[in-house]
Design a protein around this motif. Sequence first.
Motif, mmCIF file in Angstrom:
data_model
loop_
_atom_site.group_PDB
_atom_site.id
_atom_site.type_symbol
_atom_site.label_atom_id
_atom_site.label_comp_id
_atom_site.label_asym_id
_atom_site.label_seq_id
_atom_site.Cartn_x
_atom_site.Cartn_y
_atom_site.Cartn_z
ATOM 1 N N ARG A 1 -1.401 -2.906 -3.735
ATOM 2 C CA ARG A 1 -0.302 -3.032 -2.460
ATOM 3 C C ARG A 1 0.750 -2.033 -2.488
ATOM 4 N NH1 ARG A 1 2.506 -8.975 -3.210
ATOM 5 N NH2 ARG A 1 0.270 -9.341 -2.855
ATOM 6 N N THR A 2 1.015 -1.314 -3.542
ATOM 7 C CA THR A 2 1.984 -0.452 -3.358
ATOM 8 C C THR A 2 1.461 1.043 -3.100
ATOM 9 O OG1 THR A 2 3.357 -1.273 -5.355
ATOM 10 C CG2 THR A 2 3.597 1.067 -4.770
ATOM 11 N N LEU A 3 0.272 1.477 -3.303
ATOM 12 C CA LEU A 3 -0.478 2.480 -2.950
ATOM 13 C C LEU A 3 -0.737 2.346 -1.393
ATOM 14 C CD1 LEU A 3 -2.571 2.979 -6.069
ATOM 15 C CD2 LEU A 3 -0.583 4.073 -5.688
ATOM 16 N N ASN A 4 -1.182 1.183 -0.955
ATOM 17 C CA ASN A 4 -1.521 1.035 0.542
ATOM 18 C C ASN A 4 -0.381 1.176 1.417
ATOM 19 O OD1 ASN A 4 -4.271 0.592 0.209
ATOM 20 N ND2 ASN A 4 -4.233 -1.634 0.179
ATOM 21 N N TYR A 5 0.884 0.559 1.053
ATOM 22 C CA TYR A 5 2.168 0.727 1.714
ATOM 23 C C TYR A 5 2.444 2.302 1.610
ATOM 24 C CZ TYR A 5 7.018 0.128 2.933
ATOM 25 O OH TYR A 5 8.257 0.430 3.309
ATOM 26 N N LEU A 6 2.239 3.132 0.615
ATOM 27 C CA LEU A 6 2.724 4.488 0.554
ATOM 28 C C LEU A 6 1.658 5.175 1.442
ATOM 29 C CD1 LEU A 6 3.059 5.263 -3.170
ATOM 30 C CD2 LEU A 6 4.770 5.170 -1.603
ATOM 31 N N ARG A 7 0.505 4.824 1.773
ATOM 32 C CA ARG A 7 -0.342 5.567 2.721
ATOM 33 C C ARG A 7 -0.227 5.300 4.140
ATOM 34 N NH1 ARG A 7 -4.523 3.193 -1.497
ATOM 35 N NH2 ARG A 7 -5.033 4.938 -2.606
ATOM 36 N N SER A 8 0.246 3.811 4.405
ATOM 37 C CA SER A 8 0.193 3.424 5.730
ATOM 38 C C SER A 8 1.460 3.684 6.273
ATOM 39 C CB SER A 8 -0.239 1.729 5.832
ATOM 40 O OG SER A 8 0.909 1.124 5.054
ATOM 41 N N ASP A 9 2.678 3.397 5.464
ATOM 42 C CA ASP A 9 3.939 3.530 5.947
ATOM 43 C C ASP A 9 4.426 4.788 5.653
ATOM 44 O OD1 ASP A 9 3.210 0.761 6.239
ATOM 45 O OD2 ASP A 9 5.471 0.402 6.800
ATOM 46 N N TRP A 10 4.326 5.462 4.970
ATOM 47 C CA TRP A 10 4.916 6.777 4.079
ATOM 48 C C TRP A 10 3.989 7.992 4.603
ATOM 49 C CZ3 TRP A 10 10.187 6.876 3.890
ATOM 50 C CH2 TRP A 10 10.922 5.600 3.648
ATOM 51 N N ALA A 11 2.755 7.823 5.080
ATOM 52 C CA ALA A 11 1.762 8.846 5.215
ATOM 53 C C ALA A 11 1.576 9.711 4.155
ATOM 54 C CB ALA A 11 2.310 9.491 6.420
ATOM 55 N N ALA A 12 1.415 8.971 3.051
ATOM 56 C CA ALA A 12 1.264 9.797 1.649
ATOM 57 C C ALA A 12 -0.209 10.340 1.704
ATOM 58 C CB ALA A 12 1.601 8.835 0.513
ATOM 59 N N THR A 13 -0.207 11.604 1.209
ATOM 60 C CA THR A 13 -1.630 12.311 1.132
ATOM 61 C C THR A 13 -2.294 11.855 -0.120
ATOM 62 O OG1 THR A 13 -0.514 14.254 -0.077
ATOM 63 C CG2 THR A 13 -0.799 14.172 2.398
ATOM 64 N N PRO A 14 -3.462 12.092 -0.075
ATOM 65 C CA PRO A 14 -4.288 11.864 -1.500
ATOM 66 C C PRO A 14 -3.439 12.624 -2.851
ATOM 67 C CG PRO A 14 -6.053 11.993 0.160
ATOM 68 C CD PRO A 14 -4.733 12.331 0.634
ATOM 69 N N GLU A 15 -3.378 13.731 -2.632
ATOM 70 C CA GLU A 15 -2.311 14.557 -3.621
ATOM 71 C C GLU A 15 -1.175 13.809 -4.042
ATOM 72 O OE1 GLU A 15 -5.573 16.682 -1.485
ATOM 73 O OE2 GLU A 15 -3.601 16.049 -0.592
ATOM 74 N N LYS A 16 -0.533 13.411 -2.951
ATOM 75 C CA LYS A 16 0.771 12.638 -3.433
ATOM 76 C C LYS A 16 0.746 11.230 -3.918
ATOM 77 C CE LYS A 16 3.931 14.898 -0.014
ATOM 78 N NZ LYS A 16 4.699 15.506 -1.178
ATOM 79 N N ILE A 17 -0.549 10.483 -3.696
ATOM 80 C CA ILE A 17 -0.772 9.363 -4.260
ATOM 81 C C ILE A 17 -0.882 9.589 -5.849
ATOM 82 C CG2 ILE A 17 -2.424 7.457 -4.415
ATOM 83 C CD1 ILE A 17 -0.516 7.007 -2.182
ATOM 84 N N SER A 18 -1.970 10.541 -6.067
ATOM 85 C CA SER A 18 -2.424 11.003 -7.410
ATOM 86 C C SER A 18 -1.010 11.484 -8.205
ATOM 87 C CB SER A 18 -3.341 12.127 -7.497
ATOM 88 O OG SER A 18 -4.610 11.708 -6.930
ATOM 89 N N ALA A 19 -0.350 12.025 -7.770
ATOM 90 C CA ALA A 19 0.925 12.698 -8.384
ATOM 91 C C ALA A 19 2.025 11.151 -8.592
ATOM 92 C CB ALA A 19 1.828 13.504 -7.560
ATOM 93 N N TRP A 20 1.977 10.334 -7.525
ATOM 94 C CA TRP A 20 2.658 9.230 -7.760
ATOM 95 C C TRP A 20 2.173 8.425 -8.876
ATOM 96 C CZ3 TRP A 20 6.660 6.279 -5.206
ATOM 97 C CH2 TRP A 20 7.010 5.017 -5.421
ATOM 98 N N ILE A 21 0.882 8.133 -8.856
ATOM 99 C CA ILE A 21 0.330 7.294 -10.233
ATOM 100 C C ILE A 21 0.625 7.959 -11.469
ATOM 101 C CG2 ILE A 21 -1.741 6.736 -11.208
ATOM 102 C CD1 ILE A 21 -3.009 6.308 -7.987
ATOM 103 N N ALA A 22 0.210 9.337 -11.534
ATOM 104 C CA ALA A 22 0.415 9.996 -12.851
ATOM 105 C C ALA A 22 1.893 10.075 -13.408
ATOM 106 C CB ALA A 22 -0.023 11.315 -12.846
#
Length: 214
Positions: free
Chosen positions: A111-132
Amino acid sequence: MITLYSYYRSSTSFRVRIALNLKGLDYRIVPVNLATAEHRREEFLQINPFGGLPVLEIDGQRFPQSLAILEMLEERYPTPPLWPQDPDSRAQARALAYSIATDIHGMNNLRTLNYLRSDWAATPEKISAWIAHWVAVTFEPLEAQLQALCVDQPLPFGDVGLFEAILVPQVYSARRFKVDLDPYPNIQRIEAVCMGIDAIRRAAPETQIDAPRE
């Protein structure tokens, strides 16, 4: 019959599968595909209005939220116990387990990752950095505490239990997202010990009925 609504790759479903297996309970899996948003469909929202997995059904009652399910199983089926019996050790095991379940999973769930993608236009690289980042925030102090707890024993509280049921799926998730686990040798060693236990191995994502087949 106990019914578990589960998704093979859901770390929270993985937790509950481990606990059910460690308790020696028979259950059937009803797959709910998170990748195709089956959990958001009306028929599943009738089962769990929160739209999350897992859901455990026993005697016609349905229980959502993995931590609540784990505690219910421990109270309803006390043998074998999955928390340490000493109150101080039990509190310590809960503190470590809940730090994983809330501080990592709460920040890195679908749910959190989908929100980052859809509402904050987070790139795959930013998603990976967020998770790490959120893995490291908890795994770094956890690694140090495990170093002290495992001086004379392979597992921090003696026997495998609910701490391991929460740790192992989080390590699986970290690997899935290519988080560097080299700084955490104790965490990796404990996971390896756990994956040698049949009850945990049978709960692994790749063994589930809804896991993709080659």
